[in-house]
Design an enzyme around this catalytic site. Structure first.
Site, PDB file in Angstrom:
ATOM      1  N   PRO A  92      -4.642   7.517 -12.392  1.00  0.00           N
ATOM      2  CA  PRO A  92      -4.334   8.030 -13.733  1.00  0.00           C
ATOM      3  C   PRO A  92      -4.687   9.517 -13.839  1.00  0.00           C
ATOM      4  CG  PRO A  92      -5.422   5.900 -13.880  1.00  0.00           C
ATOM      5  CD  PRO A  92      -5.502   6.324 -12.439  1.00  0.00           C
ATOM      6  N   HIS A 101       0.856  -1.197   0.000  1.00  0.00           N
ATOM      7  CA  HIS A 101       0.000   0.000   0.000  1.00  0.00           C
ATOM      8  C   HIS A 101       0.890   1.245   0.000  1.00  0.00           C
ATOM      9  CE1 HIS A 101      -3.923   2.057   1.490  1.00  0.00           C
ATOM     10  NE2 HIS A 101      -3.075   2.994   1.090  1.00  0.00           N
ATOM     11  N   GLU A 133     -11.477   5.056   6.946  1.00  0.00           N
ATOM     12  CA  GLU A 133     -10.329   5.889   7.335  1.00  0.00           C
ATOM     13  C   GLU A 133     -10.700   6.915   8.392  1.00  0.00           C
ATOM     14  OE1 GLU A 133      -7.361   7.327   4.124  1.00  0.00           O
ATOM     15  OE2 GLU A 133      -9.174   6.723   3.088  1.00  0.00           O
ATOM     16  N   ASP A 138       2.009   3.819   2.966  1.00  0.00           N
ATOM     17  CA  ASP A 138       1.007   4.742   2.437  1.00  0.00           C
ATOM     18  C   ASP A 138       1.657   5.878   1.629  1.00  0.00           C
ATOM     19  OD1 ASP A 138      -1.592   5.321   1.913  1.00  0.00           O
ATOM     20  OD2 ASP A 138      -2.068   6.210   3.848  1.00  0.00           O
ATOM     21  N   ASP A 139       2.312   6.817   2.310  1.00  0.00           N
ATOM     22  CA  ASP A 139       2.896   7.987   1.631  1.00  0.00           C
ATOM     23  C   ASP A 139       4.226   8.343   2.304  1.00  0.00           C
ATOM     24  OD1 ASP A 139       0.595   9.019  -0.220  1.00  0.00           O
ATOM     25  OD2 ASP A 139      -0.376   8.563   1.680  1.00  0.00           O
TER      26      ASP A 139
END
Ligand code: IMP
Ligand code: ZN
Length: 356
Positions: free
Chosen positions: A114, A24, A215, A294-295
């Site tokens: 995208p 993830h 979340e 995640d990030d």
């Protein structure tokens, strides 16, 4: 073939050497600040006219306290402006793959939404093809220890037509490395029910499904969670605001949970700190538990550190951590070939050597 010495505590070095699987990670959220700075410093003149602040100033070192209100605008109003042409997409994707590899990640399912870039005359198809070409060039280099695959994300703010376009692209590029479709984006936005046909079509085409799930409280309602579970997801991300009833359904269907410790702590998505994280609950359940970043570009905690933090806060031994990692193999979205490669790799790893 000896197992790692269980008596020695987990340190960062061990966590780095450990072969890890990342399932993830958002591509744009995984770009390091240094890489963003490089892209800013070498940006074409027409971008310089945009007068964007240096990323090293816009995202100061050590700043990780982005919450649900400041996190999403960071992409739309800043980072996407830096990643807005072919060279920047190629450069940042390559750097993200190298960063995961340098941290000891041996298998990566990277996800991305995208994005068309009209100013650079790039369509969403061009974007996906560019990311895939960069991934496949990386995978085809025998010197690389990490192999990567792609998940395409539908953003909760998308229209039905935009979601269908993501599924079209996922199907089109299924034989080039796209393995699944994800639902992501600001959890306070959108009505997930409209995406049911798109996810059903993805599933029917043989793609896997992973969903950002519960979340925040607002996205943890009975209506939303029932809808998402009715799509038969293969994995769920975050899984924070879930009542007992949904926990039981997740267990019954043995759905893997992708848990992101530092992201949830820094963004204050959970109450308390690491030791209060729901990893503590899920790790005693029967479902596959997958630690993820995640990030990492925003929260600055690479996967090795996430395993180290889990060990620190939940008293995990070296063999616990190794086992946790190794069990992730069952949850990957690619087929028997990658599973066999990873199983061989763990069987051969004696705990002392880095694979790099
Ligand atoms: P990209 O899809 O590669 O452009 O990566 C950045 C995007 O991922 C953001 O704009 C968000 O839509 C999505 N994203 C990143 N982290 C999260 C998260 O924690 N929850 C939901 N969406 C996220
Ligand atoms: Zn996410």
């Amino acid at each position: 073939m000896a197992a790692a010495t269980p008596s020695r505590p987990v340190d960062l070095e061990f966590a780095r050497r450990l072969p890890k699987i990342e399932l993830h990670a958002h591509l744009t959220g995984s770009i390091s600040r240094e890489c963003l700075h490089d892209m800013w410093a070498t940006r074409p003149v027409q971008h310089a006219a945009l007068d964007l602040e240096d990323p090293l100033r816009a995202l100061p070192a050590g700043k990780v306290d982005y919450d649900i209100n400041t996190f999403f605008p960071l992409f739309s109003s800043y980072i996407y402006k830096l990643c807005s042409n072919l060279p920047s997409i190629q450069h940042s994707t390559k750097a993200v793959l190298q960063d995961f590899q340098a941290d000891g990640v041996v298998y990566l399912e990277l996800r991305t939404t995208p994005r068309a870039m009209p100013a650079a005359a790039l369509t969403k198809d061009d974007y996906v093809r560019t990311v895939l070409d960069t991934i496949n060039t990386h995978n085809n280099d025998g010197l690389n220890t990490l192999r990567a695959f792609l998940i395409l994300s539908i953003d909760r703010r998308n229209t039905i037509a935009e979601a269908e376009e993501v599924v079209d692209l996922a199907i089109k590029y299924q034989t080039s490395g796209v393995v699944a479709v994800d639902l992501c984006g600001d959890p306070a936005k959108g009505d997930v029910r409209i995406f049911a046909p798109a996810f059903a079509r993805a599933k029917a085409a043989g793609l896997k499904i992973t969903l950002h799930f519960a979340e925040i409280e607002l996205s943890g309602t009975d209506a939303e969670l029932s809808t998402l579970l009715s799509w038969n997801p293969d994995r769920l991300g975050h899984v924070i605001h879930v009542k007992e009833e949904y926990r039981k359904r997740i267990e019954k269907h043995n759905i893997g949970v992708e848990l992101c410790l530092s992201c949830n702590v820094h963004a204050k998505m959970i109450t308390g700190t690491y030791s209060d994280h729901h990893f503590g609950m899920w790790r005693h359940s029967s479902v596959p538990v997958i630690l993820c970043t995640d990030d990492v570009g925003v929260f600055c905690s690479p996967l090795s550190q996430e395993y180290y933090l889990a060990a620190q806060h939940f008293a995990l031994s070296r063999s616990d951590v190794r086992e946790l990692c190794e069990r992730v193999v069952d949850s990957i979205f690619t087929g028997p070939e990658e599973k066999a490669r990873l199983r061989r790799l763990y069987a051969d790893w004696d705990g002392s050597e880095s694979l790099l």
